[in-house]
Design a protein around this motif. Structure first.
Motif, PDB file in Angstrom:
ATOM      1  N   GLN A  58       0.925  -1.012  -0.227  1.00  0.00           N
ATOM      2  CA  GLN A  58      -0.154   0.008  -0.424  1.00  0.00           C
ATOM      3  C   GLN A  58       0.845   1.222   0.324  1.00  0.00           C
ATOM      4  O   GLN A  58       0.644   2.143  -0.942  1.00  0.00           O
ATOM      5  CB  GLN A  58      -0.940  -0.289   1.239  1.00  0.00           C
ATOM      6  N   VAL A  59       2.152   1.208   0.899  1.00  0.00           N
ATOM      7  CA  VAL A  59       2.860   2.571   0.565  1.00  0.00           C
ATOM      8  C   VAL A  59       3.824   2.756  -0.442  1.00  0.00           C
ATOM      9  O   VAL A  59       3.443   3.273  -0.720  1.00  0.00           O
ATOM     10  CB  VAL A  59       3.895   2.521   1.413  1.00  0.00           C
ATOM     11  N   ASP A  60       3.817   1.436  -1.103  1.00  0.00           N
ATOM     12  CA  ASP A  60       4.637   1.272  -2.657  1.00  0.00           C
ATOM     13  C   ASP A  60       3.952   2.184  -3.467  1.00  0.00           C
ATOM     14  O   ASP A  60       3.800   2.838  -4.766  1.00  0.00           O
ATOM     15  CB  ASP A  60       5.190   0.340  -2.954  1.00  0.00           C
ATOM     16  N   ARG A  61       2.113   1.528  -3.141  1.00  0.00           N
ATOM     17  CA  ARG A  61       1.618   2.291  -4.565  1.00  0.00           C
ATOM     18  C   ARG A  61       1.292   3.730  -4.458  1.00  0.00           C
ATOM     19  O   ARG A  61       0.906   4.486  -5.056  1.00  0.00           O
ATOM     20  CB  ARG A  61       0.286   1.191  -4.122  1.00  0.00           C
ATOM     21  N   THR A  62       1.627   4.278  -2.973  1.00  0.00           N
ATOM     22  CA  THR A  62       1.041   5.831  -2.616  1.00  0.00           C
ATOM     23  C   THR A  62       2.324   6.509  -3.390  1.00  0.00           C
ATOM     24  O   THR A  62       2.003   7.346  -4.034  1.00  0.00           O
ATOM     25  CB  THR A  62       0.503   6.059  -1.558  1.00  0.00           C
ATOM     26  N   ARG A  63       3.142   6.019  -3.084  1.00  0.00           N
ATOM     27  CA  ARG A  63       4.498   6.169  -3.423  1.00  0.00           C
ATOM     28  C   ARG A  63       4.859   6.608  -4.968  1.00  0.00           C
ATOM     29  O   ARG A  63       5.337   7.732  -5.321  1.00  0.00           O
ATOM     30  CB  ARG A  63       5.697   5.826  -2.549  1.00  0.00           C
ATOM     31  N   GLY A  64       4.424   5.848  -5.702  1.00  0.00           N
ATOM     32  CA  GLY A  64       4.044   5.248  -7.255  1.00  0.00           C
ATOM     33  C   GLY A  64       2.945   6.861  -7.616  1.00  0.00           C
ATOM     34  O   GLY A  64       4.242   6.858  -8.501  1.00  0.00           O
ATOM     35  N   LEU A  65       2.617   6.677  -7.089  1.00  0.00           N
ATOM     36  CA  LEU A  65       1.339   7.777  -7.421  1.00  0.00           C
ATOM     37  C   LEU A  65       1.575   8.809  -7.320  1.00  0.00           C
ATOM     38  O   LEU A  65       1.521   9.988  -8.308  1.00  0.00           O
ATOM     39  CB  LEU A  65      -0.149   7.727  -6.831  1.00  0.00           C
ATOM     40  N   LEU A  66       2.607   9.051  -6.232  1.00  0.00           N
ATOM     41  CA  LEU A  66       3.334  10.797  -5.824  1.00  0.00           C
ATOM     42  C   LEU A  66       4.380  11.458  -6.746  1.00  0.00           C
ATOM     43  O   LEU A  66       4.547  11.802  -7.421  1.00  0.00           O
ATOM     44  CB  LEU A  66       4.550  10.923  -4.842  1.00  0.00           C
ATOM     45  N   ALA A  67       4.652   9.747  -7.701  1.00  0.00           N
ATOM     46  CA  ALA A  67       6.294   9.672  -8.016  1.00  0.00           C
ATOM     47  C   ALA A  67       5.986   9.849 -10.003  1.00  0.00           C
ATOM     48  O   ALA A  67       6.563  10.410 -10.364  1.00  0.00           O
ATOM     49  CB  ALA A  67       6.591   8.211  -8.233  1.00  0.00           C
ATOM     50  N   GLU A  68       4.958   9.886  -9.185  1.00  0.00           N
ATOM     51  CA  GLU A  68       3.934  10.584 -10.993  1.00  0.00           C
ATOM     52  C   GLU A  68       3.295  12.111 -11.546  1.00  0.00           C
ATOM     53  O   GLU A  68       2.956  12.233 -12.222  1.00  0.00           O
ATOM     54  CB  GLU A  68       3.086   8.508 -11.399  1.00  0.00           C
ATOM     55  N   ALA A  69       3.760  12.504 -10.458  1.00  0.00           N
ATOM     56  CA  ALA A  69       3.538  13.954 -10.370  1.00  0.00           C
ATOM     57  C   ALA A  69       3.957  14.017 -11.716  1.00  0.00           C
ATOM     58  O   ALA A  69       4.685  13.868 -12.300  1.00  0.00           O
ATOM     59  CB  ALA A  69       4.022  14.774  -9.364  1.00  0.00           C
TER      60      ALA A  69
ATOM     61  N   ARG B  36       4.444  17.037 -14.474  1.00  0.00           N
ATOM     62  CA  ARG B  36       5.634  18.428 -15.141  1.00  0.00           C
ATOM     63  C   ARG B  36       6.813  18.888 -14.180  1.00  0.00           C
ATOM     64  O   ARG B  36       7.341  19.445 -14.468  1.00  0.00           O
ATOM     65  CB  ARG B  36       4.238  19.387 -15.652  1.00  0.00           C
ATOM     66  N   ILE B  37       5.953  19.148 -12.948  1.00  0.00           N
ATOM     67  CA  ILE B  37       6.450  19.532 -11.409  1.00  0.00           C
ATOM     68  C   ILE B  37       6.477  18.354 -10.330  1.00  0.00           C
ATOM     69  O   ILE B  37       5.360  17.610 -10.256  1.00  0.00           O
ATOM     70  CB  ILE B  37       5.488  21.109 -11.038  1.00  0.00           C
ATOM     71  N   ALA B  38       7.457  17.578 -10.202  1.00  0.00           N
ATOM     72  CA  ALA B  38       7.607  16.719  -9.518  1.00  0.00           C
ATOM     73  C   ALA B  38       7.698  17.235  -7.919  1.00  0.00           C
ATOM     74  O   ALA B  38       7.709  18.611  -7.503  1.00  0.00           O
ATOM     75  CB  ALA B  38       8.568  15.763  -9.335  1.00  0.00           C
ATOM     76  N   PHE B  39       7.324  16.291  -6.781  1.00  0.00           N
ATOM     77  CA  PHE B  39       7.559  16.421  -5.346  1.00  0.00           C
ATOM     78  C   PHE B  39       8.542  16.888  -5.182  1.00  0.00           C
ATOM     79  O   PHE B  39       9.549  16.246  -4.632  1.00  0.00           O
ATOM     80  CB  PHE B  39       6.863  15.934  -5.068  1.00  0.00           C
ATOM     81  N   ASP B  40       9.555  17.760  -5.619  1.00  0.00           N
ATOM     82  CA  ASP B  40      10.974  17.915  -5.582  1.00  0.00           C
ATOM     83  C   ASP B  40      11.092  19.727  -5.117  1.00  0.00           C
ATOM     84  O   ASP B  40      11.140  20.196  -5.959  1.00  0.00           O
ATOM     85  CB  ASP B  40      11.756  17.394  -6.445  1.00  0.00           C
ATOM     86  N   VAL B  41      12.454  19.703  -4.355  1.00  0.00           N
ATOM     87  CA  VAL B  41      12.079  21.070  -4.381  1.00  0.00           C
ATOM     88  C   VAL B  41      13.209  21.324  -4.831  1.00  0.00           C
ATOM     89  O   VAL B  41      12.353  22.183  -5.781  1.00  0.00           O
ATOM     90  CB  VAL B  41      12.802  21.087  -2.543  1.00  0.00           C
ATOM     91  N   GLY B  42      13.889  20.995  -6.234  1.00  0.00           N
ATOM     92  CA  GLY B  42      14.915  21.920  -7.230  1.00  0.00           C
ATOM     93  C   GLY B  42      14.570  21.593  -8.172  1.00  0.00           C
ATOM     94  O   GLY B  42      13.727  22.770  -9.086  1.00  0.00           O
ATOM     95  N   ASP B  43      13.259  20.644  -8.948  1.00  0.00           N
ATOM     96  CA  ASP B  43      12.401  21.144  -9.561  1.00  0.00           C
ATOM     97  C   ASP B  43      11.219  21.794  -9.615  1.00  0.00           C
ATOM     98  O   ASP B  43      10.936  23.013 -10.662  1.00  0.00           O
ATOM     99  CB  ASP B  43      11.902  19.354 -10.094  1.00  0.00           C
ATOM    100  N   THR B  44      10.634  22.127  -8.155  1.00  0.00           N
ATOM    101  CA  THR B  44      10.153  23.367  -8.267  1.00  0.00           C
ATOM    102  C   THR B  44      10.440  24.519  -7.780  1.00  0.00           C
ATOM    103  O   THR B  44       9.858  25.344  -8.849  1.00  0.00           O
ATOM    104  CB  THR B  44       9.016  23.556  -7.324  1.00  0.00           C
ATOM    105  N   GLN B  45      11.879  24.740  -7.871  1.00  0.00           N
ATOM    106  CA  GLN B  45      12.341  26.054  -8.209  1.00  0.00           C
ATOM    107  C   GLN B  45      12.526  26.574  -9.723  1.00  0.00           C
ATOM    108  O   GLN B  45      12.235  27.647 -10.117  1.00  0.00           O
ATOM    109  CB  GLN B  45      13.120  26.011  -7.320  1.00  0.00           C
ATOM    110  N   LYS B  46      12.592  25.288  -9.987  1.00  0.00           N
ATOM    111  CA  LYS B  46      13.245  25.874 -12.018  1.00  0.00           C
ATOM    112  C   LYS B  46      11.960  25.697 -12.554  1.00  0.00           C
ATOM    113  O   LYS B  46      11.757  26.309 -13.576  1.00  0.00           O
ATOM    114  CB  LYS B  46      13.708  24.053 -12.208  1.00  0.00           C
TER     115      LYS B  46
END
Length: 239
Positions: free
Chosen positions: A92-103, A105-115
């Motif tokens: 269940q945790v892996d499924r949720t993490r996988g959905l978040l990783a599919e974000a 255009r802008i990933a859940f990442d500080v560097g990507d968000t800033q760019k």
């Protein structure tokens, strides 16, 4: 026949001794039957010694029984819980993490968000050529739509996990109620806590995805307002 006579004589001696007054107790005389001397007092002492020995043996037997019961209880307390939901929780945790990783255009990442913000939401992105303004506006709109779609996917995944969590709760509660020892009960409790942590993780993921979508939409609106002011400034300058 002689043995019975000896026993009767010994018994008679004990009865006679018992019937004497307390102050007139005298040492019973030894009885002689068939050439064998029988001392009632010695016989009574032997019986008392045998009774005490038997009592000690009974106490030792009780101690051994108590120790055996204690060992059985300890063995039960050391038995592991035969049921484990760890694999299901990790899935269940892996499924949720996988959905978040599919974000998108802008990933859940500080560097990507800033760019992404530097490229499409502020600075030169709001003051470049007309074609660049149009392209960045479309990119910001796609960011917002993609973020809302991501949030809905994460929410759908969380709802799906709720069904599996319900089954895990039923399994663990049943295992806890039928636990035969302290270790099994503790392990069932630990797995329930792990399940609760997984559900809190799903809730945090849903909140993060929803918040991301709302913040991107707010940023898009703010960028559109700034772009509108730039367009108006150019319009006035052109006149």
């Amino acid at each position: 026949m002689k043995k019975n006579l000896y026993r009767y004589a010994a018994l008679a001696g004990l009865i006679a001794a018992a019937m004497l007054p307390a102050g007139s107790m005298i040492a019973p005389a030894a009885a002689q039957i068939g050439g064998i001397v029988h001392d009632p007092r010695n016989y009574a002492q032997n019986i008392l010694t045998a009774a005490r020995t038997l009592e000690q043996i009974n106490n030792q037997i009780k101690q051994l029984q108590n120790q055996a019961t204690s060992l059985v209880n300890e063995a039960r307390n050391l038995q592991s819980l035969p049921t484990s939901t760890l694999q299901e929780l990790q899935g269940q945790v892996d499924r949720t993490r996988g959905l978040l990783a599919e974000a998108q255009r802008i990933a859940f990442d500080v560097g990507d968000t800033q760019k992404a913000f530097d490229a499409r939401y502020k600075g030169a992105a709001l003051s470049g050529p007309q074609a660049a303004l149009v392209a960045n506006a479309e990119a910001r709109w796609n960011d917002s739509v993609g973020a809302f779609q991501d949030a809905m996917k994460v929410q759908a995944g969380v709802v799906t996990n709720m069904g599996a969590a319900r089954q895990s709760i039923s399994t663990l509660v049943t295992a806890s109620q039928s636990a035969t020892g302290a270790l099994q009960a503790a392990q069932a409790g630990n797995q329930l806590l792990a399940l609760q942590s997984q559900q809190l993780g799903d809730l945090a993921a849903a909140i993060a995805a929803q918040g991301r979508a709302e913040m991107l939409d707010a940023a898009r609106a703010a960028a559109a307002e700034a772009e509108g002011r730039e367009r108006f400034r150019r319009f006035r300058k052109g006149n």
